[in-house]
Scaffold this motif. Structure first.
Motif, PDB file in Angstrom:
ATOM      1  N   UNK A 147       0.803  -1.218   0.000  1.00 57.97           N
ATOM      2  CA  UNK A 147       0.000   0.000   0.000  1.00 57.97           C
ATOM      3  C   UNK A 147       0.834   1.266   0.000  1.00 57.97           C
ATOM      4  N   UNK A 148       1.968   1.244   0.706  1.00 60.33           N
ATOM      5  CA  UNK A 148       2.692   2.490   0.940  1.00 60.33           C
ATOM      6  C   UNK A 148       4.202   2.323   0.904  1.00 60.33           C
ATOM      7  N   UNK A 149       4.676   1.236   0.289  1.00 60.12           N
ATOM      8  CA  UNK A 149       6.111   1.012   0.227  1.00 60.12           C
ATOM      9  C   UNK A 149       6.589   0.810  -1.193  1.00 60.12           C
ATOM     10  N   UNK A 150       7.576  -0.083  -1.366  1.00 57.09           N
ATOM     11  CA  UNK A 150       8.114  -0.458  -2.674  1.00 57.09           C
ATOM     12  C   UNK A 150       7.888  -1.961  -2.831  1.00 57.09           C
ATOM     13  N   UNK A 151       6.811  -2.376  -3.487  1.00 53.35           N
ATOM     14  CA  UNK A 151       6.442  -3.788  -3.521  1.00 53.35           C
ATOM     15  C   UNK A 151       7.511  -4.734  -4.058  1.00 53.35           C
ATOM     16  N   UNK A 152       8.368  -4.276  -4.973  1.00 56.28           N
ATOM     17  CA  UNK A 152       9.355  -5.190  -5.550  1.00 56.28           C
ATOM     18  C   UNK A 152      10.715  -5.100  -4.875  1.00 56.28           C
ATOM     19  N   UNK A 153      11.024  -3.981  -4.272  1.00 58.15           N
ATOM     20  CA  UNK A 153      12.359  -3.817  -3.679  1.00 58.15           C
ATOM     21  C   UNK A 153      12.325  -3.466  -2.198  1.00 58.15           C
ATOM     22  N   UNK A 154      11.161  -3.073  -1.683  1.00 53.66           N
ATOM     23  CA  UNK A 154      11.088  -2.616  -0.297  1.00 53.66           C
ATOM     24  C   UNK A 154      10.856  -3.746   0.687  1.00 53.66           C
ATOM     25  N   UNK A 155      10.845  -3.401   1.925  1.00 49.31           N
ATOM     26  CA  UNK A 155      10.623  -4.360   3.003  1.00 49.31           C
ATOM     27  C   UNK A 155      10.658  -3.645   4.328  1.00 49.31           C
ATOM     28  N   UNK A 156      10.950  -4.395   5.354  1.00 50.41           N
ATOM     29  CA  UNK A 156      11.049  -3.812   6.688  1.00 50.41           C
ATOM     30  C   UNK A 156      12.072  -4.603   7.487  1.00 50.41           C
ATOM     31  N   UNK A 157      12.512  -4.002   8.567  1.00 50.24           N
ATOM     32  CA  UNK A 157      13.501  -4.653   9.435  1.00 50.24           C
ATOM     33  C   UNK A 157      12.897  -4.828  10.829  1.00 50.24           C
ATOM     34  N   UNK A 158      12.875  -6.042  11.304  1.00 46.00           N
ATOM     35  CA  UNK A 158      12.383  -6.341  12.647  1.00 46.00           C
ATOM     36  C   UNK A 158      13.480  -7.036  13.438  1.00 46.00           C
ATOM     37  N   UNK A 159      13.736  -6.527  14.633  1.00 44.16           N
ATOM     38  CA  UNK A 159      14.759  -7.118  15.495  1.00 44.16           C
ATOM     39  C   UNK A 159      14.161  -7.416  16.866  1.00 44.16           C
ATOM     40  N   UNK A 160      14.625  -8.502  17.506  1.00 49.62           N
ATOM     41  CA  UNK A 160      14.208  -8.749  18.894  1.00 49.62           C
ATOM     42  C   UNK A 160      14.640  -7.581  19.772  1.00 49.62           C
ATOM     43  N   UNK A 161      13.731  -7.100  20.599  1.00 47.27           N
ATOM     44  CA  UNK A 161      13.986  -5.937  21.451  1.00 47.27           C
ATOM     45  C   UNK A 161      14.485  -6.344  22.832  1.00 47.27           C
ATOM     46  N   UNK A 162      14.192  -7.584  23.223  1.00 46.56           N
ATOM     47  CA  UNK A 162      14.527  -8.040  24.564  1.00 46.56           C
ATOM     48  C   UNK A 162      15.998  -7.920  24.934  1.00 46.56           C
ATOM     49  N   UNK A 163      16.930  -8.354  24.071  1.00 52.67           N
ATOM     50  CA  UNK A 163      18.356  -8.259  24.437  1.00 52.67           C
ATOM     51  C   UNK A 163      18.798  -6.827  24.727  1.00 52.67           C
ATOM     52  N   UNK A 164      18.294  -5.864  23.930  1.00 51.77           N
ATOM     53  CA  UNK A 164      18.643  -4.465  24.194  1.00 51.77           C
ATOM     54  C   UNK A 164      18.055  -4.007  25.523  1.00 51.77           C
ATOM     55  N   UNK A 165      16.803  -4.313  25.766  1.00 50.52           N
ATOM     56  CA  UNK A 165      16.156  -3.898  27.022  1.00 50.52           C
ATOM     57  C   UNK A 165      16.882  -4.489  28.224  1.00 50.52           C
ATOM     58  N   UNK A 166      17.341  -5.727  28.100  1.00 49.75           N
ATOM     59  CA  UNK A 166      18.013  -6.386  29.215  1.00 49.75           C
ATOM     60  C   UNK A 166      19.343  -5.731  29.560  1.00 49.75           C
ATOM     61  N   UNK A 167      19.971  -5.054  28.594  1.00 46.42           N
ATOM     62  CA  UNK A 167      21.279  -4.433  28.826  1.00 46.42           C
ATOM     63  C   UNK A 167      21.190  -3.073  29.509  1.00 46.42           C
ATOM     64  N   UNK A 168      20.010  -2.496  29.599  1.00 48.59           N
ATOM     65  CA  UNK A 168      19.880  -1.186  30.225  1.00 48.59           C
ATOM     66  C   UNK A 168      20.316  -1.256  31.685  1.00 48.59           C
ATOM     67  N   UNK A 169      21.106  -0.299  32.109  1.00 53.86           N
ATOM     68  CA  UNK A 169      21.627  -0.289  33.477  1.00 53.86           C
ATOM     69  C   UNK A 169      21.595   1.123  34.037  1.00 53.86           C
TER      70      UNK A 169
END
Length: 234
Positions: free
Chosen positions: A76-98
Motif C-alpha cells: 500500500x505504501x512502500x516499494x512492492x518489488x524492492x522494499x521491506x522492513x527490518x524487525x529485530x528482537x527488542x529483549x536483548x537491548x532492554x536487558x542491557x539497560x543499566x
C-alpha cells in the motif's frame, strides 16, 4: 518484544492517506498481527511513531510484543518489488539497560493535563501549547518513567551558573480527524497535538524505563504518541 522499522514511499497515494489519518495508520499497524494484540493494564503493548527526516524520508517505528508482518503496508505504501522492513528482537537491548547509562532519546507524545475552573466542574483534558509547558510535562514524568533528562551547567561571563536540560521540543502538529466506534455508527471528531522530544537521558531505574519503552508514555498511544526510542549518545 520486537522493534520494527519500515520506510514509507512518500510518492504513493497510500502513504499520503496514511500520514493524514492517525486512525487509518493505527488500523494498518494493528493489521500486522494475525491475532489482535491483547493489551492489559500498563503491560507491553503495540506502539508506533512516524519520523519524518526529510520530505522524501519517512520512517515508521513499531514496538510490539509479537513479530509483525507488514506485507500489506509494503503493497500500500512502500516499494512492492524492492522494499521491506527490518524487525529485530527488542529483549536483548532492554536487558542491557543499566542505572547511570546515558542515551540519546526521541519521544513523540501528546502533552496534556487536566484542568477545571472550579470544584463543581468536571475536569477537562487540555493540551500544553508552549514548548516550556511541553517540556515541563515531560520533566514531571521522567522519574516515574525511570530516567532523568541530562542537565548541563555552564558559567556565564558574569560568573553566574546557567543550567538547562539537554532536550529540544519541536515538530508540533495539531491533528483533527473523525473517529467511528465499532459500537456506534456515528463518527465524532478527535483533536490532538503531537510534539517530538530529542535529547539525552540518564537511566535511573532500568525496570521502570523498560516499562516506559514497551508500554509508552502519556496519552493517545493509538495515534502515534508515547513511543520512546534510545540510541547511543554522542
Amino acid at each position: 518484544m520486537f522493534l520494527t522499522q519500515f520506510r514509507l514511499n512518500t510518492a504513493r497515494m497510500g502513504t499520503r492517506r496514511l500520514m493524514a489519518s492517525p486512525q487509518s495508520l493505527h488500523a494498518a499497524v494493528m493489521a500486522s498481527f494475525a491475532e489482535m494484540p491483547d493489551h492489559q493494564g500498563d503491560g507491553p503493548r503495540v506502539l508506533w511513531r512516524l519520523d519524518q527526516r526529510s520530505r522524501s524520508e519517512v520512517l515508521l517505528y513499531v514496538v510490539s510484543p509479537d513479530r509483525p508482518d507488514l506485507t500489506h503496508l509494503v503493497e500500500q505504501a512502500g516499494w512492492p518489488t524492492t522494499g521491506g522492513w527490518q524487525t529485530k528482537p527488542y529483549g536483548p537491548f532492554l536487558a542491557r539497560l543499566a542505572a547511570d547509562d546515558t542515551w540519546a532519546f526521541r519521544l513523540t507524545a501528546n502533552p496534556v493535563h487536566s484542568i477545571r475552573r472550579h470544584d463543581a466542574e468536571p475536569t477537562k483534558r487540555t493540551v500544553h501549547v508552549t514548548p516550556r509547558h511541553q517540556l515541563d510535562w515531560l520533566l514531571k514524568r521522567q522519574t516515574d518513567a525511570g530516567f532523568e533528562i541530562v542537565e548541563k551547567t555552564e558559567r556565564r561571563p558574569d560568573g553566574i551558573p546557567d543550567a538547562w536540560h539537554e532536550v529540544v521540543v519541536h515538530n508540533r502538529s495539531d491533528l483533527a480527524f473523525r473517529k467511528r466506534n465499532e459500537s456506534d455508527a456515528r463518527a465524532h471528531k478527535v483533536t490532538l497535538t503531537r510534539v517530538t522530544y530529542d535529547g539525552r537521558l540518564r537511566v535511573l531505574d532500568p525496570h521502570a524505563l523498560r516499562r516506559t519503552l514497551t508500554s509508552g508514555l502519556g496519552k493517545a498511544k493509538a495515534y502515534g504518541c508515547g513511543l520512546m526510542t534510545l540510541a547511543l549518545a554522542e
